[in-house]
Enzyme design. Sequence first.
Site, PDB file in Angstrom:
ATOM      1  N   GLY A  98       9.673  -5.596  17.825  1.00  0.00           N
ATOM      2  CA  GLY A  98      10.598  -6.720  17.929  1.00  0.00           C
ATOM      3  C   GLY A  98       9.899  -7.980  18.394  1.00  0.00           C
ATOM      4  O   GLY A  98       8.684  -8.014  18.587  1.00  0.00           O
ATOM      5  N   GLY A 100       8.493  -9.954  20.720  1.00  0.00           N
ATOM      6  CA  GLY A 100       8.050  -9.768  22.091  1.00  0.00           C
ATOM      7  C   GLY A 100       7.834 -11.050  22.853  1.00  0.00           C
ATOM      8  O   GLY A 100       7.961 -11.091  24.077  1.00  0.00           O
ATOM      9  N   LYS A 121       7.923 -19.700  20.796  1.00  0.00           N
ATOM     10  CA  LYS A 121       6.959 -18.629  20.956  1.00  0.00           C
ATOM     11  C   LYS A 121       6.199 -18.856  22.260  1.00  0.00           C
ATOM     12  O   LYS A 121       5.527 -19.872  22.426  1.00  0.00           O
ATOM     13  CB  LYS A 121       5.973 -18.578  19.787  1.00  0.00           C
ATOM     14  N   ASP A 133       4.663 -10.067  29.418  1.00  0.00           N
ATOM     15  CA  ASP A 133       5.338 -11.188  30.068  1.00  0.00           C
ATOM     16  C   ASP A 133       6.005 -12.156  29.092  1.00  0.00           C
ATOM     17  O   ASP A 133       6.715 -13.060  29.511  1.00  0.00           O
ATOM     18  CB  ASP A 133       4.353 -11.965  30.965  1.00  0.00           C
ATOM     19  N   GLY A 134       5.772 -11.994  27.791  1.00  0.00           N
ATOM     20  CA  GLY A 134       6.400 -12.874  26.823  1.00  0.00           C
ATOM     21  C   GLY A 134       5.839 -14.278  26.788  1.00  0.00           C
ATOM     22  O   GLY A 134       6.338 -15.136  26.059  1.00  0.00           O
ATOM     23  N   ASP A 268       5.133  -5.384  10.080  1.00  0.00           N
ATOM     24  CA  ASP A 268       5.999  -6.248  10.881  1.00  0.00           C
ATOM     25  C   ASP A 268       5.512  -7.693  10.872  1.00  0.00           C
ATOM     26  O   ASP A 268       6.206  -8.579  11.379  1.00  0.00           O
ATOM     27  CB  ASP A 268       6.105  -5.738  12.319  1.00  0.00           C
ATOM     28  N   ASN A 269       4.337  -7.948  10.296  1.00  0.00           N
ATOM     29  CA  ASN A 269       3.830  -9.305  10.156  1.00  0.00           C
ATOM     30  C   ASN A 269       3.943  -9.810   8.712  1.00  0.00           C
ATOM     31  O   ASN A 269       3.271 -10.763   8.340  1.00  0.00           O
ATOM     32  CB  ASN A 269       2.360  -9.379  10.590  1.00  0.00           C
TER      33      ASN A 269
END
EC number: 2.7.7.-
Length: 513
Positions: A98, A100, A121, A133-134, A268-269
Amino acid sequence: MNIERIRQPFLKKFPGDFSNNPMQRNTPKVLFATIKPAGFDKPELIAFNAELSEEIGLGTFEDKDLDFLVGNHLPENVQTYATAYAGHQFGNWAGQLGDGRAILAGEIVNDNGKTTEIQWKGAGATPYSRHADGRAVLRSSVREYLMSEAMFHLGVPTTRALSLAFTGEDVVRDIMYNGNPELEKGAVIIRTAPSFIRFGHFELMSAQQEYKTLQDLTDFTIDRYFPEITSSGQQKYKDFFENICTRTADLMVEWFRVGFVHGVMNTDNMSILGLTIDYGPYSMMDEYDLNFTPNTTDLPGRRYAFGKQGQISQWNLWQLANALHPIIKDEKFLENTLNRYGTYFWEAHDAMLCRKFGFDGLRKDDEEFFTNWQGLMQELQLDHTLFFNQLEKLNSGADLKELFGATSYTLLNEEKLNKLQNFIRTYESRINSNTISKEESLAMMKTANPKFILRNYLLYECIEEIGNGKTEMLDKLTIALKNPYEEMFPEFSGKRPAGYDDTAGCSTLSCSS
């Protein structure tokens, strides 16, 4: 900026997890989770894409807009969210993944009816951050901001970047995953696209056997992003898959044309719209090498090497076919479509090379010519971009050592010069047999071969300067990347300096961001 125009129809269409818990990664049977950006106390704007802002309908930038650009201020009645998807990573099923470090603000419609999604982002953790930590660091944020815009102006389908800002925080990262973590400056970008829907969104619903949601997602995607599909019933889904295959093949051909290596082509990319997405350990190619990968994580297997990008895209489409099978329900159709993919890709690839060489069209012997060219490029370690730039200057009696010497990363000795000379003779013979004029041939070459590419060493130097509070190089690169088929700055048009051959974060990259 008129951020109040942002809306969110996606939330109304699909189920979501509204727990707002950034540590909860598993969200079965849903496609998104609502989450708010972390917020930053001392943000500082580095760059803003005024042209893109006007184009998508946000208007001009004002100082107060910085709070929105870093996620501190949200439009009224907007619920931000992250999406869940799955994927195959380096050939292995990774299960649920997902966004992230990406958080969607929603979408905006400009005055011409064009819809654009807007996404932060690096603005904080989401339920899909996998205990990370995103956040994002300056180096990866600068790389995505600049390269996505560079690709757009090269004519390659891509996501785009609206803004780049310091967060005012330091972030801990181990850049080469070798046990040496360091503090780095934190940053956040806003990126845009018609849609960020990926192969992995369909893989997730199929793997969880949520076939009703899978069909709803497919219908939604077709209705919103594929207006050319007018069929119904099962044929609609077949046309959808064929369209994705064509877009993906066309994207791969464009990567080959400009010498782009993505570095991490996990499913996923992969964009469902055939866009270049998720700029991680990518690189523009310097010396031509089919086996080149910039991603240290991809060693030693080199699954995502430059020359493998066509076959990997087909492999990824097989995984999408498996995901869509429950609603297409025609194995023979899927198999035939994927088998035709290779034929279509190579035909488009060779037609692209014809444009780069200035040929009037593909002939029977051209395939052998292209194979010999690839071998020559690798043996002589010739720079991909500079070779074609110099080829445009070729004339009868040219000194080949003088013309191509500066394009090689090795010494062109007498043996190598003889091989180059033999190749050039073959090339000149082929060009002279063209049914179009030399002027038409050269014009074709100039539109296919960029004069400027955003090389990794330039990005490395730019990131260093920005970290030291300078933006002169950022400004010059921004001008150059907007005009890639012109030589705006000769100092950017040379091959990679030898001093950068083994520099971490330049010639060698990891997935760390």
